[in-house]
Design an enzyme around this catalytic site. Structure first.
Site, PDB file in Angstrom:
ATOM      1  N   GLY A  70      21.167 -95.016 -36.211  1.00 51.71           N
ATOM      2  CA  GLY A  70      19.752 -94.683 -36.306  1.00 51.71           C
ATOM      3  C   GLY A  70      19.418 -93.213 -36.224  1.00 51.71           C
ATOM      4  O   GLY A  70      18.244 -92.851 -36.152  1.00 51.71           O
ATOM      5  N   GLN A  71      20.428 -92.349 -36.257  1.00 52.11           N
ATOM      6  CA  GLN A  71      20.144 -90.916 -36.224  1.00 52.11           C
ATOM      7  C   GLN A  71      19.343 -90.532 -37.468  1.00 52.11           C
ATOM      8  O   GLN A  71      19.506 -91.113 -38.531  1.00 52.11           O
ATOM      9  CB  GLN A  71      21.440 -90.087 -36.175  1.00 52.11           C
ATOM     10  N   ARG A  72      18.502 -89.540 -37.316  1.00 50.22           N
ATOM     11  CA  ARG A  72      17.614 -89.119 -38.405  1.00 50.22           C
ATOM     12  C   ARG A  72      18.373 -88.842 -39.704  1.00 50.22           C
ATOM     13  O   ARG A  72      17.922 -89.205 -40.784  1.00 50.22           O
ATOM     14  CB  ARG A  72      16.832 -87.886 -37.978  1.00 50.22           C
ATOM     15  N   ILE A  74      21.053 -90.228 -40.762  1.00 46.99           N
ATOM     16  CA  ILE A  74      21.650 -91.454 -41.310  1.00 46.99           C
ATOM     17  C   ILE A  74      20.587 -92.358 -41.940  1.00 46.99           C
ATOM     18  O   ILE A  74      20.871 -93.105 -42.872  1.00 46.99           O
ATOM     19  CB  ILE A  74      22.426 -92.216 -40.205  1.00 46.99           C
TER      20      ILE A  74
END
Length: 182
Positions: A70-72, A74
């Site tokens: 969920g990293q920005r 990704i």
């Protein structure tokens, strides 16, 4: 009772397979939930830098769960996993008040995906309910504007990945709702 027990209780067609997409911002608890549902050790989790895939099977069901980081940086790649999804599970860290708006915006982008996610049921896990600063599921629902979702079935489920409270109820809803959709 774990997910396998719940699936055994459901009336279903033989050899039914469901594809589940597990999304949410980083540190929401997606991988912890996935490992808890699969009956695996979830005490030492590191941030997902790509994706995890787990299959949970019974004699009648097979759930293929895709857990995407969920990293920005990704999130733009989430769309690569939308094909043939039966249910979307969106995990929210109920204690992360500073990023609640960001979580809502990311969910809204998913809901607006008309080509591959149109009509796909959405289960929102309001995770980390075991922590003192957690917003209630009703507060999370309001923050995410879930009542504005009109084109699909949705459910918000308070839960704690660590205590596993609420996971079975949410997954029961997801499986039953996905089956009705087909």
């Amino acid at each position: 009772m774990g997910l396998l027990g719940l699936l055994r209780k459901l009336k279903s067609e033989p050899d039914k397979e469901l594809k589940v997409l597990l999304l949410g911002l980083d540190n929401a608890g997606k991988t912890t939930i996935l490992k808890a549902l699969a009956g695996e050790d979830y005490t030492k989790i590191t941030p997902t830098q790509g994706f995890n895939v787990k299959s949970v099977s019974t004699s009648k069901w097979k759930l293929n769960v895709w857990d995407i980081g969920g990293q920005r940086n990704i999130r733009p790649y989430w769309k690569n996993y939308f094909e043939s999804i039966n249910v979307l599970i969106y995990v929210v860290d109920s204690t992360d008040r500073a990023r609640m708006e960001e979580a809502g915006l990311a969910l809204n982008e998913l809901i607006e995906e008309e080509e591959k996610l149109a009509g796909v049921p959405v289960l929102v896990f309001a995770n980390k309910q075991d922590l003192a600063l957690a917003k209630t599921a009703a507060e999370v629902s309001s923050d995410l504007l879930l009542s504005n979702i009109r084109d699909r079935k949705w459910q918000i489920q308070p839960c704690s990945a660590h205590t596993q409270e609420g996971l079975d109820l949410g997954m029961t809803w997801a499986v039953k709702t996905s089956c009705r959709k087909k």
